[in-house]
Design a protein around this motif. Sequence first.
Motif, PDB file in Angstrom:
ATOM      1  N   VAL A  10       7.619  11.050   2.304  1.00  0.00           N
ATOM      2  CA  VAL A  10       7.838   9.881   1.452  1.00  0.00           C
ATOM      3  C   VAL A  10       9.221   9.321   1.758  1.00  0.00           C
ATOM      4  O   VAL A  10      10.188  10.076   1.899  1.00  0.00           O
ATOM      5  N   ARG A  11       9.301   8.019   1.853  1.00  0.00           N
ATOM      6  CA  ARG A  11      10.563   7.355   2.187  1.00  0.00           C
ATOM      7  C   ARG A  11      11.623   7.626   1.128  1.00  0.00           C
ATOM      8  O   ARG A  11      11.311   7.771  -0.052  1.00  0.00           O
ATOM      9  N   ALA A  12      12.856   7.713   1.570  1.00  0.00           N
ATOM     10  CA  ALA A  12      13.993   7.908   0.659  1.00  0.00           C
ATOM     11  C   ALA A  12      14.224   6.615  -0.128  1.00  0.00           C
ATOM     12  O   ALA A  12      13.799   5.539   0.284  1.00  0.00           O
ATOM     13  N   GLY A  13      14.885   6.737  -1.248  1.00  0.00           N
ATOM     14  CA  GLY A  13      15.271   5.559  -2.015  1.00  0.00           C
ATOM     15  C   GLY A  13      14.212   5.014  -2.945  1.00  0.00           C
ATOM     16  O   GLY A  13      14.411   3.985  -3.574  1.00  0.00           O
ATOM     17  N   VAL A  14      13.076   5.678  -3.027  1.00  0.00           N
ATOM     18  CA  VAL A  14      11.995   5.245  -3.918  1.00  0.00           C
ATOM     19  C   VAL A  14      11.978   6.185  -5.107  1.00  0.00           C
ATOM     20  O   VAL A  14      12.094   7.394  -4.950  1.00  0.00           O
ATOM     21  N   ASP A  15      11.838   5.614  -6.301  1.00  0.00           N
ATOM     22  CA  ASP A  15      11.723   6.474  -7.481  1.00  0.00           C
ATOM     23  C   ASP A  15      10.483   6.094  -8.288  1.00  0.00           C
ATOM     24  O   ASP A  15       9.761   5.153  -7.931  1.00  0.00           O
ATOM     25  N   ALA A  16      10.252   6.838  -9.350  1.00  0.00           N
ATOM     26  CA  ALA A  16       9.053   6.627 -10.169  1.00  0.00           C
ATOM     27  C   ALA A  16       8.999   5.212 -10.723  1.00  0.00           C
ATOM     28  O   ALA A  16       7.922   4.597 -10.779  1.00  0.00           O
ATOM     29  N   ALA A  17      10.143   4.660 -11.131  1.00  0.00           N
ATOM     30  CA  ALA A  17      10.159   3.304 -11.683  1.00  0.00           C
ATOM     31  C   ALA A  17       9.659   2.286 -10.658  1.00  0.00           C
ATOM     32  O   ALA A  17       8.930   1.346 -11.015  1.00  0.00           O
ATOM     33  N   ASP A  18      10.019   2.471  -9.382  1.00  0.00           N
ATOM     34  CA  ASP A  18       9.539   1.564  -8.334  1.00  0.00           C
ATOM     35  C   ASP A  18       8.012   1.598  -8.244  1.00  0.00           C
ATOM     36  O   ASP A  18       7.358   0.554  -8.164  1.00  0.00           O
ATOM     37  N   LEU A  39       5.066  -1.290  -9.045  1.00  0.00           N
ATOM     38  CA  LEU A  39       4.012  -1.672  -8.097  1.00  0.00           C
ATOM     39  C   LEU A  39       2.625  -1.512  -8.713  1.00  0.00           C
ATOM     40  O   LEU A  39       1.745  -2.355  -8.525  1.00  0.00           O
ATOM     41  N   LEU A  40       2.443  -0.425  -9.449  1.00  0.00           N
ATOM     42  CA  LEU A  40       1.134  -0.168 -10.064  1.00  0.00           C
ATOM     43  C   LEU A  40       0.846  -1.112 -11.227  1.00  0.00           C
ATOM     44  O   LEU A  40      -0.285  -1.183 -11.697  1.00  0.00           O
ATOM     45  N   GLY A  41       1.851  -1.854 -11.656  1.00  0.00           N
ATOM     46  CA  GLY A  41       1.625  -2.874 -12.679  1.00  0.00           C
ATOM     47  C   GLY A  41       0.586  -3.895 -12.234  1.00  0.00           C
ATOM     48  O   GLY A  41      -0.033  -4.569 -13.060  1.00  0.00           O
ATOM     49  N   ALA A  42       0.379  -3.989 -10.929  1.00  0.00           N
ATOM     50  CA  ALA A  42      -0.652  -4.893 -10.410  1.00  0.00           C
ATOM     51  C   ALA A  42      -2.032  -4.532 -10.954  1.00  0.00           C
ATOM     52  O   ALA A  42      -2.914  -5.400 -11.054  1.00  0.00           O
ATOM     53  N   LEU A  43      -2.233  -3.282 -11.320  1.00  0.00           N
ATOM     54  CA  LEU A  43      -3.534  -2.876 -11.856  1.00  0.00           C
ATOM     55  C   LEU A  43      -3.894  -3.671 -13.110  1.00  0.00           C
ATOM     56  O   LEU A  43      -5.067  -3.963 -13.354  1.00  0.00           O
ATOM     57  N   SER A  44      -2.894  -4.026 -13.900  1.00  0.00           N
ATOM     58  CA  SER A  44      -3.174  -4.744 -15.144  1.00  0.00           C
ATOM     59  C   SER A  44      -3.649  -6.171 -14.892  1.00  0.00           C
ATOM     60  O   SER A  44      -4.203  -6.801 -15.781  1.00  0.00           O
ATOM     61  N   ARG A  45      -3.464  -6.662 -13.694  1.00  0.00           N
ATOM     62  CA  ARG A  45      -3.860  -8.035 -13.373  1.00  0.00           C
ATOM     63  C   ARG A  45      -5.229  -8.126 -12.689  1.00  0.00           C
ATOM     64  O   ARG A  45      -5.700  -9.211 -12.385  1.00  0.00           O
ATOM     65  N   ILE A  46      -5.849  -6.993 -12.449  1.00  0.00           N
ATOM     66  CA  ILE A  46      -7.145  -6.990 -11.769  1.00  0.00           C
ATOM     67  C   ILE A  46      -8.237  -7.363 -12.770  1.00  0.00           C
ATOM     68  O   ILE A  46      -8.372  -6.723 -13.811  1.00  0.00           O
ATOM     69  N   PRO A  47      -9.036  -8.384 -12.453  1.00  0.00           N
ATOM     70  CA  PRO A  47     -10.161  -8.717 -13.334  1.00  0.00           C
ATOM     71  C   PRO A  47     -11.140  -7.536 -13.405  1.00  0.00           C
ATOM     72  O   PRO A  47     -11.351  -6.837 -12.405  1.00  0.00           O
ATOM     73  N   GLU A  48     -11.711  -7.321 -14.560  1.00  0.00           N
ATOM     74  CA  GLU A  48     -12.596  -6.170 -14.769  1.00  0.00           C
ATOM     75  C   GLU A  48     -13.728  -6.116 -13.751  1.00  0.00           C
ATOM     76  O   GLU A  48     -14.064  -5.056 -13.244  1.00  0.00           O
ATOM     77  N   ALA A  49     -14.294  -7.259 -13.413  1.00  0.00           N
ATOM     78  CA  ALA A  49     -15.419  -7.285 -12.473  1.00  0.00           C
ATOM     79  C   ALA A  49     -15.020  -6.844 -11.070  1.00  0.00           C
ATOM     80  O   ALA A  49     -15.856  -6.439 -10.273  1.00  0.00           O
TER      81      ALA A  49
END
Length: 190
Positions: free
Chosen positions: A144-152, A156-166
């Motif tokens: 895993v690349r350095a400099g990435v943390d859980a908040a990052d 990114l996973l916040g995109a899941l909330s924008r996916i239409p249910e269908a």
Amino acid sequence: MASRELRSDAVANRDRIVEAARAELSRSNGAIDDLRLHGVAKAAGVGQGTLYRHFPTREHLLAEVYRHELTQLVDAVPSLLAEHPPLTALTHWLHRLVEYARVKRGVMAAIEASAWHDLYSGQHHRLDEALGTLLERGKTAGQVRAGVDAADVILLLGALSRIPEAEWDPRANTVVTVVVDGLRRPSEPA
């Protein structure tokens, strides 16, 4: 009055109710309006009175489903790391997170905002810690690349909330693939 321990049959009933509600939410893609409490009681093999003794309202049941899902997600980290290389463990965990996000999405829609804030703020650190553990193991292994943390990753996973249910099934898995590809340690320059 001190709370008393539940009898083993009461604990088993409670667990079956939570699992039946979780299964129903997954089948209905997190659609809370489709969650019928009498159907949950029937699927759990208990009467409605038993369901209401454990969970007086739909919100109480949904909050417990959320807690249960979060606990399973967090508790999966050690066994995933024991069975797989770190990046593979992280990938499996993120796919589990997709299912958790589906349930969470429905729960968020149904639980009153103030109750959701209390539930979320009291539990969310566990998710951050689990993800942080997976990332650190991946960095230590050079995967895993350095400099990435859980908040990052959470951002990114916040995109899941924008996916239409269908479009949930194909797009949620694509989001996970893109996130994992972005987390991979870049190859050394030639």
